[in-house]
Design an enzyme around this catalytic site. Structure first.
Site, PDB file in Angstrom:
ATOM      1  N   HIS A 199      25.863  65.485  50.876  1.00 45.83           N
ATOM      2  CA  HIS A 199      26.879  64.749  50.906  1.00 45.83           C
ATOM      3  C   HIS A 199      28.399  65.043  50.849  1.00 45.83           C
ATOM      4  O   HIS A 199      29.449  64.177  51.024  1.00 45.83           O
ATOM      5  CB  HIS A 199      27.018  63.713  49.495  1.00 45.83           C
ATOM      6  CG  HIS A 199      27.360  64.631  48.383  1.00 45.83           C
ATOM      7  ND1 HIS A 199      26.662  65.297  47.526  1.00 45.83           N
ATOM      8  CD2 HIS A 199      28.701  64.529  47.521  1.00 45.83           C
ATOM      9  CE1 HIS A 199      27.245  66.146  46.602  1.00 45.83           C
ATOM     10  NE2 HIS A 199      28.553  65.535  46.412  1.00 45.83           N
TER      11      HIS A 199
HETATM   12  C1  UD1 Z   1      32.287  62.509  44.468  1.00 49.05           C
HETATM   13  C2  UD1 Z   1      32.986  63.721  44.164  1.00 49.05           C
HETATM   14  C3  UD1 Z   1      32.173  64.879  44.409  1.00 49.05           C
HETATM   15  C4  UD1 Z   1      30.710  64.775  43.830  1.00 49.05           C
HETATM   16  C5  UD1 Z   1      30.118  63.500  44.315  1.00 49.05           C
HETATM   17  C6  UD1 Z   1      28.881  63.051  43.677  1.00 49.05           C
HETATM   18  C7  UD1 Z   1      35.603  64.113  44.529  1.00 49.05           C
HETATM   19  C8  UD1 Z   1      36.460  64.526  45.414  1.00 49.05           C
HETATM   20  N1  UD1 Z   1      34.319  64.211  45.031  1.00 49.05           N
HETATM   21  O1  UD1 Z   1      32.186  62.758  46.122  1.00 49.05           O
HETATM   22  O2  UD1 Z   1      32.554  66.224  44.169  1.00 49.05           O
HETATM   23  O3  UD1 Z   1      30.022  65.850  44.211  1.00 49.05           O
HETATM   24  O4  UD1 Z   1      31.345  62.567  44.021  1.00 49.05           O
HETATM   25  O5  UD1 Z   1      28.349  61.932  44.050  1.00 49.05           O
HETATM   26  O6  UD1 Z   1      35.954  63.239  43.622  1.00 49.05           O
HETATM   27  N2  UD1 Z   1      30.149  54.999  47.188  1.00 49.05           N
HETATM   28  C9  UD1 Z   1      29.525  53.999  46.852  1.00 49.05           C
HETATM   29  N3  UD1 Z   1      29.124  53.627  45.861  1.00 49.05           N
HETATM   30  C10 UD1 Z   1      29.487  54.261  44.607  1.00 49.05           C
HETATM   31  C11 UD1 Z   1      30.438  55.319  44.974  1.00 49.05           C
HETATM   32  C12 UD1 Z   1      30.657  55.902  46.252  1.00 49.05           C
HETATM   33  O7  UD1 Z   1      29.017  53.158  47.836  1.00 49.05           O
HETATM   34  O8  UD1 Z   1      29.018  53.928  43.471  1.00 49.05           O
HETATM   35  C13 UD1 Z   1      30.698  55.305  48.650  1.00 49.05           C
HETATM   36  C14 UD1 Z   1      31.967  54.705  48.842  1.00 49.05           C
HETATM   37  O9  UD1 Z   1      31.926  54.443  50.254  1.00 49.05           O
HETATM   38  C15 UD1 Z   1      33.226  55.663  48.975  1.00 49.05           C
HETATM   39  C16 UD1 Z   1      32.173  57.031  49.263  1.00 49.05           C
HETATM   40  O10 UD1 Z   1      31.023  56.762  48.673  1.00 49.05           O
HETATM   41  O11 UD1 Z   1      34.126  55.735  49.758  1.00 49.05           O
HETATM   42  C17 UD1 Z   1      32.706  58.297  48.771  1.00 49.05           C
HETATM   43  O12 UD1 Z   1      32.878  58.093  47.365  1.00 49.05           O
HETATM   44  P1  UD1 Z   1      33.913  59.163  46.475  1.00 49.05           P
HETATM   45  O13 UD1 Z   1      33.760  58.705  45.043  1.00 49.05           O
HETATM   46  O14 UD1 Z   1      35.407  59.006  47.310  1.00 49.05           O
HETATM   47  O15 UD1 Z   1      33.519  60.604  46.762  1.00 49.05           O
HETATM   48  P2  UD1 Z   1      32.103  61.295  46.651  1.00 49.05           P
HETATM   49  O16 UD1 Z   1      31.542  61.473  48.300  1.00 49.05           O
HETATM   50  O17 UD1 Z   1      30.847  60.226  46.151  1.00 49.05           O
END
Ligand code: UD1
Length: 382
Positions: free
Chosen positions: A218
């Site tokens: 991811h």
């Molecule tokens: C975040 C952390 C990363 C960790 C990961 C674990 C940061 C910088 N990164 O990355 O270090 O390894 O979490 O999962 O904080 N989304 C959903 N549902 C959710 C959460 C996210 O659909 O419950 C989607 C959304 O489209 C969002 C994308 O995932 O824009 C990314 O989510 P985000 O929290 O920005 O970062 P992660 O890639 O999950």
């Protein structure tokens, strides 16, 4: 100060829940703390969030800021705006933050402006790769923190090199491994999880014969660029011809696969694709796997604790002990290098390792004791 000590604990994203669970319990068990659990809402899907509270036996958060997804600056700014009044209304004696996600840095910044002392759990880890948002988050949080809880000795050396005072650094071990040992007896057996997959019958037959590798990917550096993502999927497809794969797809990865129109490329008979897995199913799959292929930080550590070979698809790791003492192999960003390591694992069983010092299931108890000593030594009104 004298007890009870008001402590705020921050969670936001999936790995935070795994780390905070034993800390929350250890603070409660000590009897001198009044912990308040604050969820930023960075992660919100059932499988990225609530299921972890149920499985890890953490009470529902006292507060949920519900900030959700968005650009990093927006996430951080929203969390700060929401946290500030909470801290002012009911000022904690200590803020506990874990790991390196956007919620961690946002909470630490807010507390620092209010001169609330900060304890950082998993301090000092460095990939020295400023392209990763997490690396910048780690550096900022460590500079702002008053207490640094370290999982491996290298963390201590990194903090000293950044002029953190030695008396603030406490080598306590790894809370993620506390959770792992606590949950292992409850892990879902892999056959049960695999039986639930709607994979081709050939997949199940191949798993019965050869076993499987468990895959999660991811990191933005692996999944945000469509060309790299296509190469990664092609490599996984090739590997699956040698060893069946179970690929649990993170929402970020799924969104990028859809955007790039790569869904069809994932359709290989020996490649089962599923939603993000709940903790106990994931733990069972990791424990029973021939190998794990990942870019996760936590899974590099969990596989070392479980003695399962881990192939990390990154150029660097902030967790070098998993390579030096554990079962981790760093292959760089070129996914074509996964296959030769898998071949080696099939031939020899792969890399075996040692259990790192203080990864013994008692890190959170040490943290609670150190936090109590720190607060006891502070003057009554800061
Ligand atoms: C975040 C952390 C990363 C960790 C990961 C674990 C940061 C910088 N990164 O990355 O270090 O390894 O979490 O999962 O904080 N989304 C959903 N549902 C959710 C959460 C996210 O659909 O419950 C989607 C959304 O489209 C969002 C994308 O995932 O824009 C990314 O989510 P985000 O929290 O920005 O970062 P992660 O890639 O999950």
């Amino acid at each position: 100060m004298t007890p009870p000590f008001r402590v705020d604990l921050i969670v936001g994203a999936r790995p935070n829940f795994v780390k905070i669970a034993p800390i929350f319990r250890a603070l409660r068990a000590r009897g001198t703390f009044q912990p308040r659990l604050i969820h930023t809402g960075q992660h919100y899907d059932f499988l990225m969030d609530r299921v972890f509270f149920e499985e890890l036996r953490i009470p529902a958060p006292d507060v949920n800021l519900k900030i959700g997804s968005g650009p990093a600056s927006e996430q951080v700014a929203k969390i700060m705006l929401a946290l500030h009044p909470l801290f002012v209304e009911d000022r904690p004696a200590l803020l506990v933050v874990v790991g390196d996600v956007n919620s961690t840095v946002a909470a630490a910044l807010t507390a620092s402006y209010l001169r609330i002392p900060i304890a950082h759990v998993e301090a000092g880890l460095r990939s020295f790769d400023r392209e990763m948002p997490e690396e910048n988050n780690r550096v900022v949080v460590d500079q702002l923190s008053d207490l640094h809880f370290v999982t491996e000795r290298q963390g201590e050396a990194n903090l000293l090199a950044e002029r953190i005072a030695p008396e603030r650094i406490k080598f306590v071990g790894n809370v993620m491994i506390d959770t792992l040992y606590d949950a292992l007896p409850r892990a879902v057996p892999s056959p049960q999880t695999l039986a639930g997959f709607q994979a081709a019958p050939a997949f199940h037959a191949a798993v019965a014969q050869k076993g499987y590798a468990f895959v999660t990917l991811h990191r933005p550096s692996n999944v945000d660029d469509p060309t790299k993502l296509a190469a990664l999927i092609a490599a996984l497809s090739a590997v699956s011809e040698r060893l069946p794969l179970v690929f649990a797809v993170h929402p970020r990865t799924r969104a990028n696969i859809e955007k790039a129109g790569l869904g069809a490329k994932l359709a290989s008979p020996n490649l089962a694709v599923c939603e993000p897995l709940a903790y106990l199913a994931s733990l069972g799959l990791m424990r029973d796997a021939k190998a794990v292929v990942t870019d996760s930080g936590g899974m590099q550590e969990e596989t070392t604790a479980l003695g399962v070979p881990c192939i990390t698809v990154r150029d660097n790791t902030e967790r070098p002990i998993t390579i030096e003492e554990g079962t981790n192999t760093l292959i760089g960003a070129d996914p074509a290098r996964i296959l030769p390591v898998i071949e080696d694992i099939l031939r020899t069983g792969g890399k075996s390792g040692l259990k790192p010092a203080l990864w013994d299931g008692k890190a959170a108890e040490r943290i609670a004791a150190e936090a109590e000593a720190f607060l006891t030594a502070r003057p009554e009104k800061a």
